[in-house]
Design an enzyme around this catalytic site. Structure first.
Site, PDB file in Angstrom:
ATOM      1  N   ASP A   1      22.971  46.704   6.475  1.00 14.31           N
ATOM      2  CA  ASP A   1      22.885  45.173   6.691  1.00 14.31           C
ATOM      3  C   ASP A   1      22.370  45.129   8.177  1.00 14.31           C
ATOM      4  O   ASP A   1      22.914  45.714   8.967  1.00 14.31           O
ATOM      5  CB  ASP A   1      24.401  44.560   6.474  1.00 14.31           C
ATOM      6  CG  ASP A   1      24.277  43.145   6.567  1.00 14.31           C
ATOM      7  OD1 ASP A   1      23.939  42.446   6.027  1.00 14.31           O
ATOM      8  OD2 ASP A   1      24.908  42.590   7.572  1.00 14.31           O
TER       9      ASP A   1
ATOM     10  N   GLU B   1      17.889  46.409   6.316  1.00 15.13           N
ATOM     11  CA  GLU B   1      17.555  44.962   6.270  1.00 15.13           C
ATOM     12  C   GLU B   1      16.956  44.647   7.394  1.00 15.13           C
ATOM     13  O   GLU B   1      17.786  44.634   8.473  1.00 15.13           O
ATOM     14  CB  GLU B   1      18.642  44.258   5.829  1.00 15.13           C
ATOM     15  CG  GLU B   1      18.232  42.814   5.848  1.00 15.13           C
ATOM     16  CD  GLU B   1      19.737  41.852   5.971  1.00 15.13           C
ATOM     17  OE1 GLU B   1      19.624  40.591   5.191  1.00 15.13           O
ATOM     18  OE2 GLU B   1      20.708  42.461   6.389  1.00 15.13           O
TER      19      GLU B   1
END
Length: 547
Positions: A199, A265
């Site tokens: 993330d 990401e």
């Protein structure tokens, strides 16, 4: 071991909304286990689990309070082990979210760090003194509104949080923090996980001098500007050069576990493709990265072509993971609806497009059903971003509503209780059971094209060369050795005919093509039509202008 991830297809499971097994209205690990046959039936390679570790759920699990425990909301470590074992038995890899740019303020690390400036973890988070007038040290805004700086009276300092105030950022300039994060990853790798989705991977490091960000000269103020975050170029608050060194440490750890992979990401509107390429270059950084370039409103041939060509120009040996939908953005069938005559046709076309690009692919749960964005009332929201910025930004709940499994009324077999987010009639009508019984459904098409793709390795691993076709037609050739595939897409709700030259006699459309008619000198494409044409390497077939 083969690089299964290169050109692989990853299916994202949002656990809260996949399947509830105990009637509390929230999906869980036993529920996912019960639905593994559905995932396996699609023909994907891997499951990505959105956060399942212990959390107060202020940001739906993206605020972790214990990295090595499963949140009781989802089950237990034993349930996790069973899930991995059962997935592996079906030929599915499993990767999980690692949210390590920040923790929850409930995490023991932060609870210790906040007590004083001299404790053992005093500098595990980003602390800074106020300016002489008491204001924060710089102008950095938080993604979810307000300043990134929150005052702590005990230390007499501000701490950094790029998202909610309850999500303090870890200080990756401290080697001990890096070591602790790598220890967390090792814990899960030793437990059998096949890798991680990382993330906010470009948020790990901040500028140590805490310099203020410059304004974005291209930002245009208007009456519906949702957030000041969009008004800056985030030159110093994220995407720092030190990141590469830590990503190499992550890769070195993963390389100790054959077959383990990583998907980063990248959230940076000004440098997304550049960072994706940089973070996956050289074979010693991440395996794959995705950005938000195809998760926005743009749906033009020029946009798709420019992003893909730019990526491979910057990083010829880099590797992307393309996606059109995920848990952070409105579902693409709704986002791009203005370009479609029929939403099911758009769902088919976009599946065909993303599955024929050079790179790996991530599909979001429900994408195989053609699920649309759910229209929610303000009082139905749970997402802190949507609650804060309503109505200009309705947040992320609309793409997170539960999977509709069975026919009938909501909640369509998702739960025996009240679902945490409502299922509504538009999504209910697209349920799995009904589509399983329909050979012409979007679900049936996904299974067909995924199986077809597996039989054409050129689409997973081949080179990509774009054709000079006018809008709204996107066309490119995928090639590997003696095989080639011409891929053509009409990105509009109107019919178009494209001139063709150089076709051999007997050339025909591949069976997964839809709303396409091929003749010796033209290709007719209906609204959102698409065509796949198998060629050999000597073929000179080319596309021309619109007829």
């Amino acid at each position: 071991m083969t690089e299964w991830w290169r050109g692989g297809v990853i299916y994202q499971v949002y656990p809260r909304s996949f399947q509830d097994s105990n009637g509390d209205g929230v999906g869980d690990l036993p529920g996912i286990i019960a639905r593994l046959d559905h995932i396996a039936s699609l023909g994907v390679d891997c499951i990505w689990l959105s956060p399942i570790t212990k959390s107060p759920q202020a940001d739906m699990g993206y605020d972790v309070s214990d990295y090595c425990e499963i949140d009781p909301l989802f089950g237990s470590l034993e349930d996790f082990d069973t899930l991995v074992k059962q997935a592996h038995a079906r030929g599915l890899k499993v990767i999980m979210d690692q949210v390590v740019s920040h923790t929850s303020d409930h995490h023991a690390w932060f609870q210790e760090s906040r007590v004083s400036r001299t404790n053992a973890r005093a500098d595990w988070y980003v602390w800074a003194d106020p300016l002489p007038d008491g204001s924060p040290p710089n102008n950095w805004p938080a993604v979810f509104g307000g300043s990134v700086w929150e005052w702590n009276g005990t230390r007499g300092q501000y701490y950094l949080h790029n998202f909610l105030t309850s999500q303090p950022d870890l200080n990756f300039h401290n080697p001990a923090v890096q070591d602790a994060v790598l220890d967390v990853m090792r814990f899960w790798l030793e437990r059998g996980i096949d890798g991680f989705r990382l993330d906010t991977v470009n948020y790990y490091f901040h500028d140590e001098q805490l310099r203020s960000n410059p304004a974005d000269p291209d930002f245009r103020h208007g009456p519906h500007s949702a957030s000041p975050y969009e008004m800056q170029i985030h030159e110093f608050s994220k995407s720092q050069p030190e990141n590469l060194g830590f990503l190499r440490r992550v890769r070195a750890l993963l390389d100790q576990f054959p077959g383990a992979t990583s998907v980063g990401e990248v959230g940076d509107s000004h440098r997304s493709v550049e960072l994706m390429a940089q973070y996956t270059a050289g074979g010693d950084t991440l395996h794959m990265c995705y950005g938000f370039d195809f998760l926005g409103p743009q749906f033009t041939a020029a946009h798709f072509r420019s992003r893909i060509e730019t990526f491979f120009e910057i990083g010829p040996d880099s590797w992307p993971c393309w996606s059109f939908s995920n848990h952070d953005v409105p579902r693409h069938v709704s986002r791009w609806a203005e370009h479609a005559r029929s939403l099911p046709d758009l769902a088919h076309q976009t599946a065909a497009l993303v599955l024929s690009l050079k790179g790996s692919v991530c599909l979001y749960q429900g994408e195989e059903l053609g699920l649309t964005e759910t229209d929610l009332l303000f009082e139905e929201l749970t997402d802190p971003r949507g609650i804060r910025f309503w109505p200009e930004d309705k947040g992320r709940d609309g793409c997170r509503t539960p999977m509709p499994w069975d026919q009938g009324l909501p909640p369509n077999g998702f739960t025996t209780g009240k679902p945490w987010l409502p299922l509504k009639p538009e999504q209910s009508a697209l349920n799995v059971a009904g589509q399983n019984a329909d050979d012409g459904s979007t679900l049936a098409f996904f299974r067909t094209i995924l199986a077809w793709r597996k039989n054409h390795p050129t689409l997973a691993l081949g080179d990509i060369t774009f054709c000079d076709t006018p809008e709204p037609v996107l066309a490119f050739r995928r090639s590997s050795g003696n095989d080639a595939m011409l891929c053509v897409f009409n990105l509009s709700a109107d019919d178009h005919t494209v001139a063709m030259t150089g076709l051999h006699d007997g050339t025909s459309l591949e069976p997964v093509s839809e709303r396409a008619v091929l003749s010796h000198d033209s290709l007719q494409l209906g609204a959102n039509g698409f065509a796949f044409i198998a060629l050999d390497s000597s073929s000179t077939a080319t596309l021309g202008g619109l007829a």
